[in-house]
Motif scaffolding. Structure first.
Motif, mmCIF file in Angstrom:
data_model
loop_
_atom_site.group_PDB
_atom_site.id
_atom_site.type_symbol
_atom_site.label_atom_id
_atom_site.label_comp_id
_atom_site.label_asym_id
_atom_site.label_seq_id
_atom_site.Cartn_x
_atom_site.Cartn_y
_atom_site.Cartn_z
ATOM 1 N N THR A 51 0.829 -1.208 0.000
ATOM 2 C CA THR A 51 0.000 0.000 0.000
ATOM 3 C C THR A 51 0.864 1.258 0.000
ATOM 4 O OG1 THR A 51 -1.730 -1.188 1.193
ATOM 5 C CG2 THR A 51 -1.830 1.205 1.266
ATOM 6 N N GLU A 52 0.351 2.295 -0.650
ATOM 7 C CA GLU A 52 1.026 3.587 -0.629
ATOM 8 C C GLU A 52 0.836 4.233 0.737
ATOM 9 O OE1 GLU A 52 1.527 7.129 -3.751
ATOM 10 O OE2 GLU A 52 -0.535 6.981 -3.013
ATOM 11 N N TYR A 78 2.587 7.680 3.204
ATOM 12 C CA TYR A 78 3.121 9.025 2.994
ATOM 13 C C TYR A 78 4.100 9.389 4.102
ATOM 14 C CZ TYR A 78 -0.947 8.991 0.016
ATOM 15 O OH TYR A 78 -1.883 8.639 -0.924
ATOM 16 N N ARG A 108 1.580 16.624 -8.075
ATOM 17 C CA ARG A 108 2.383 15.429 -7.820
ATOM 18 C C ARG A 108 3.609 15.484 -8.701
ATOM 19 N NH1 ARG A 108 -0.623 10.683 -5.638
ATOM 20 N NH2 ARG A 108 1.183 9.542 -6.324
ATOM 21 N N SER A 148 7.413 12.974 -9.584
ATOM 22 C CA SER A 148 8.201 11.773 -9.326
ATOM 23 C C SER A 148 9.591 12.171 -8.867
ATOM 24 C CB SER A 148 8.321 10.937 -10.602
ATOM 25 O OG SER A 148 7.059 10.526 -11.038
ATOM 26 N N GLY A 168 4.561 10.163 -1.341
ATOM 27 C CA GLY A 168 3.760 8.955 -1.262
ATOM 28 C C GLY A 168 4.434 7.871 -2.069
ATOM 29 N N ALA A 169 4.561 6.692 -1.479
ATOM 30 C CA ALA A 169 5.172 5.561 -2.171
ATOM 31 C C ALA A 169 4.695 4.272 -1.515
ATOM 32 C CB ALA A 169 6.693 5.651 -2.111
ATOM 33 N N VAL A 170 4.798 3.198 -2.263
ATOM 34 C CA VAL A 170 4.474 1.891 -1.706
ATOM 35 C C VAL A 170 5.413 1.662 -0.516
ATOM 36 C CG1 VAL A 170 4.470 -0.593 -2.176
ATOM 37 C CG2 VAL A 170 3.615 1.014 -3.899
ATOM 38 N N ASN A 188 8.786 0.011 -0.934
ATOM 39 C CA ASN A 188 9.786 0.853 -1.594
ATOM 40 C C ASN A 188 10.375 1.880 -0.629
ATOM 41 O OD1 ASN A 188 9.210 -0.576 -3.916
ATOM 42 N ND2 ASN A 188 7.880 1.006 -4.753
#
Length: 148
Positions: A32-33, A35, A48, A50, A91-93, A96
Motif C-alpha cells: 500500500t502507498e 506518505y 504530484r 516523481s 507517497g510511495a508503496v 519501496n
C-alpha cells in the motif's frame, strides 16, 4: 473515535485487537502507498511529481524514547491531523520506502488513535518475509475443523 479511511487502516485497527489479523495487515502494508513528510522537497502545492533517479531528499524525523522515527501516514488526511501547516510529502508503496530508507524506524499515524511504531528491526523482518514465520510461531494453534 478512529474511523478507518481505507483497507490498510481497517486492518491496522483490527490487528491491534486481534493478533491473528497481523499477517493480513503486514501484507497489505507492504503493498500500500503510505506518505512521509519531506519538508525541503521542491513541490508545487496540489501537484504530484516523481523523484529523479538518485535524488536526495530530506525526510522528517521525530525523536521518541531516544530513537529517531520517520512519521508515516496511511492516508493524506492523517497528515493534516498531525501537522497543522501545509507540508510537502512523498507517497510511495511502503516496501519501496522501507528499501529507500534502510535501517530506519517508521511510526504509522503518530498522535492518532490508531498508530503503530515500526522499529527498523521489525521492518527488516517484514521486508525479508520472516515476520510471517515469527507470527505463525507465536499465535496459538487453531484447532482443526471437523467435517460433519
Amino acid at each position: 473515535m478512529f474511523e478507518p479511511q481505507n483497507s490498510l487502516e481497517a486492518l491496522m485497527q483490527a490487528a491491534a485487537k486481534d493478533p491473528s489479523v497481523a499477517p493480513a495487515f503486514y501484507q497489505a502494508l507492504l503493498e500500500t502507498e503510505i506518505y512521509i513528510l519531506t519538508p525541503d522537497a521542491p513541490m508545487t502545492p496540489g501537484r504530484r511529481r516523481s523523484l529523479k533517479y538518485q535524488e536526495k531528499i530530506n525526510v522528517a524525523t521525530v525523536e521518541f524514547q531516544g530513537m529517531k522515527w520517520h512519521p508515516a501516514f496511511t492516508s493524506k488526511s492523517r497528515i493534516s491531523d498531525y501537522v497543522k501547516e501545509p507540508e510537502t510529502c512523498l507517497g510511495a508503496v511502503a516496501r519501496n520506502l522501507f528499501e529507500m530508507l534502510p535501517d530506519s524506524n517508521f511510526w504509522l499515524n503518530p498522535q492518532s488513535e490508531c498508530q503503530k511504531p515500526l522499529p527498523a528491526s521489525e521492518i527488516a523482518l517484514l521486508t525479508s518475509g520472516k515476520i510471517f514465520e515469527t507470527i505463525r510461531e507465536v499465535l496459538p494453534k487453531q484447532p482443526a475443523k471437523r467435517s460433519k
